[in-house]
Write an enzyme that holds these catalytic residues in place. Structure first.
Site, PDB file in Angstrom:
ATOM      1  N   SER A 139      19.527   4.880   0.384  1.00  0.00           N
ATOM      2  CA  SER A 139      18.945   4.632  -0.933  1.00  0.00           C
ATOM      3  C   SER A 139      19.753   5.338  -2.038  1.00  0.00           C
ATOM      4  O   SER A 139      20.436   6.329  -1.794  1.00  0.00           O
ATOM      5  CB  SER A 139      17.495   5.123  -0.970  1.00  0.00           C
ATOM      6  OG  SER A 139      16.756   4.501   0.053  1.00  0.00           O
TER       7      SER A 139
HETATM    8  N1  SAM Z   1      15.971   6.762   3.739  1.00  0.00           N
HETATM    9  C1  SAM Z   1      17.144   6.155   4.295  1.00  0.00           C
HETATM   10  C2  SAM Z   1      18.385   6.904   3.949  1.00  0.00           C
HETATM   11  O1  SAM Z   1      18.301   7.881   3.199  1.00  0.00           O
HETATM   12  O2  SAM Z   1      19.450   6.515   4.446  1.00  0.00           O
HETATM   13  C3  SAM Z   1      17.262   4.723   3.894  1.00  0.00           C
HETATM   14  C4  SAM Z   1      16.408   3.858   4.684  1.00  0.00           C
HETATM   15  S1  SAM Z   1      16.756   2.144   4.608  1.00  0.00           S
HETATM   16  C5  SAM Z   1      16.526   1.742   2.910  1.00  0.00           C
HETATM   17  C6  SAM Z   1      15.265   1.530   5.423  1.00  0.00           C
HETATM   18  C7  SAM Z   1      15.236   1.764   6.909  1.00  0.00           C
HETATM   19  O3  SAM Z   1      13.953   1.361   7.384  1.00  0.00           O
HETATM   20  C8  SAM Z   1      16.259   0.946   7.698  1.00  0.00           C
HETATM   21  O4  SAM Z   1      17.087   1.794   8.433  1.00  0.00           O
HETATM   22  C9  SAM Z   1      15.390   0.057   8.606  1.00  0.00           C
HETATM   23  O5  SAM Z   1      15.953  -0.181   9.869  1.00  0.00           O
HETATM   24  C10 SAM Z   1      14.126   0.887   8.708  1.00  0.00           C
HETATM   25  N2  SAM Z   1      12.917   0.160   9.117  1.00  0.00           N
HETATM   26  C11 SAM Z   1      12.494  -1.072   8.770  1.00  0.00           C
HETATM   27  N3  SAM Z   1      11.320  -1.349   9.372  1.00  0.00           N
HETATM   28  C12 SAM Z   1      10.988  -0.251  10.114  1.00  0.00           C
HETATM   29  C13 SAM Z   1       9.895   0.080  10.954  1.00  0.00           C
HETATM   30  N4  SAM Z   1       8.862  -0.741  11.191  1.00  0.00           N
HETATM   31  N5  SAM Z   1       9.896   1.302  11.551  1.00  0.00           N
HETATM   32  C14 SAM Z   1      10.907   2.173  11.357  1.00  0.00           C
HETATM   33  N6  SAM Z   1      11.969   1.907  10.568  1.00  0.00           N
HETATM   34  C15 SAM Z   1      12.010   0.711   9.953  1.00  0.00           C
END
Ligand code: SAM
Length: 217
Positions: free
Chosen positions: A62
Site C-alpha cells: 500500500s
Molecule cells: N499491507 C500489505 C503491505 O503492506 O504490503 C498490503 C496488502 S495487499 C494491498 C492485500 C493483501 O490481502 C494481498 O496480499 C492479498 O493476497 C491479501 N488477501 C486477500 N484476501 C485475503 C484473505 N481472505 N485472507 C488473507 N489475505 C487476503
C-alpha cells in the site's frame, strides 16, 4: 548508495505529516521501518514514492500515506493485540509490530506470507504470529483483538472479524465494490457495531468465505 534515512524523513514530512497524520508514535514507526526492504528489487528506487507498488502475485504494497492513516485510526496501545488481514509484503505488519504487543497477520497467498515472514524475522521482530489462510474468518485462537486492520477491499464487514473484535476495539477496513471502496472505521460499543465512513480508496479484493469469490461474485 542511496540515503534511505533521508528518503524516509522526506516521505514522512511531505506525504504523511503534511496531510494531517499527527500521531507521533505512528510517525516515528514510519521513520524506523526500512520500506525499501519490502519491495521487489526492480522497484527499490521507488520504495519511498507516494504510491502503491506491485509485490508479485497480482498484489501490492500500500501507499505510505494509506498505511499511516489506517494505523493512526487504530489508536494502538503498547499492550494491544492486533489482527491484520492481508500480510502482502509485511510492511504494514512491521509498522503494527512497532506499536502493539502482539500482531497476528493472515495472508491467503503462501509465497507472500513466507517471504514476509523471512523479512520480518531477519529484521528482528519477535511479536508477530504468521498465518496462511482465509483472513475473512479471522484467527479465533488469539481473539479478542483491540485492533483489526483489513488491507484488502471487502463487500461488507466480515461477521467473524466483528465477533473477534474486543469491546471498545477498533477495526479499519475498506468496504464497497470490487474496484472501489470506502475506508471504514468500525467500533464495538456494548456489543453494537458503530460504523464511520471516511474516504474513498482502491484496494485489491478480499477473497474468502466472508469476502468476495475469486470471480468477483
Ligand atoms: N499491507 C500489505 C503491505 O503492506 O504490503 C498490503 C496488502 S495487499 C494491498 C492485500 C493483501 O490481502 C494481498 O496480499 C492479498 O493476497 C491479501 N488477501 C486477500 N484476501 C485475503 C484473505 N481472505 N485472507 C488473507 N489475505 C487476503
Amino acid at each position: 548508495m542511496r540515503d534511505y534515512k533521508y528518503e524516509r524523513e522526506r516521505m514522512v514530512e511531505t506525504q504523511i505529516r503534511a496531510r494531517g497524520v499527527r500521531d507521533e508514535r505512528v510517525l516515528q514507526a514510519m521513520l524506523r521501518v526500512p520500506r525499501h526492504l519490502f519491495v521487489p528489487p526492480e522497484f527499490e528506487d521507488m520504495a519511498y514514492a507516494d504510491t502503491p507498488l506491485p509485490i508479485g502475485e497480482g498484489q501490492t504494497i500500500s501507499q505510505p500515506y494509506m498505511v499511516a492513516v489506517m494505523t493512526e485510526l487504530l489508536e494502538i496501545k503498547e499492550t494491544d493485540k492486533v489482527l491484520e488481514i492481508g500480510t502482502g509484503s509485511g510492511y504494514q505488519t512491521a509498522i503494527l509490530a512497532e506499536l502493539a504487543s502482539l500482531v497476528v497477520t493472515v495472508e491467503r497467498i503462501e509465497t507472500l506470507l513466507r517471504k514476509a515472514e523471512r523479512r520480518l524475522t531477519e529484521l528482528g521482530y519477535t511479536n508477530i504470529i504468521f498465518i496462511v489462510g482465509d483472513g475473512t474468518l479471522g484467527w479465533k485462537k488469539e481473539a479478542p483483538y483491540q485492533g483489526i486492520i483489513v488491507t484488502a477491499g471487502a463487500p461488507e464487514v466480515p461477521p467473524s472479524l466483528f465477533e473477534q473484535l474486543d469491546e471498545g476495539g477498533r477495526m479499519v477496513i475498506p468496504v464497497g465494490a470490487w474496484g472501489y471502496q470506502t475506508l471504514t472505521l468500525v467500533r464495538k460499543e456494548n456489543g453494537r457495531m458503530i460504523k464511520e465512513e471516511l474516504f474513498g480508496c482502491t484496494f485489491v479484493p478480499l477473497i474468502g468465505k466472508e469476502g468476495w469469490k475469486e470471480n468477483g461474485a
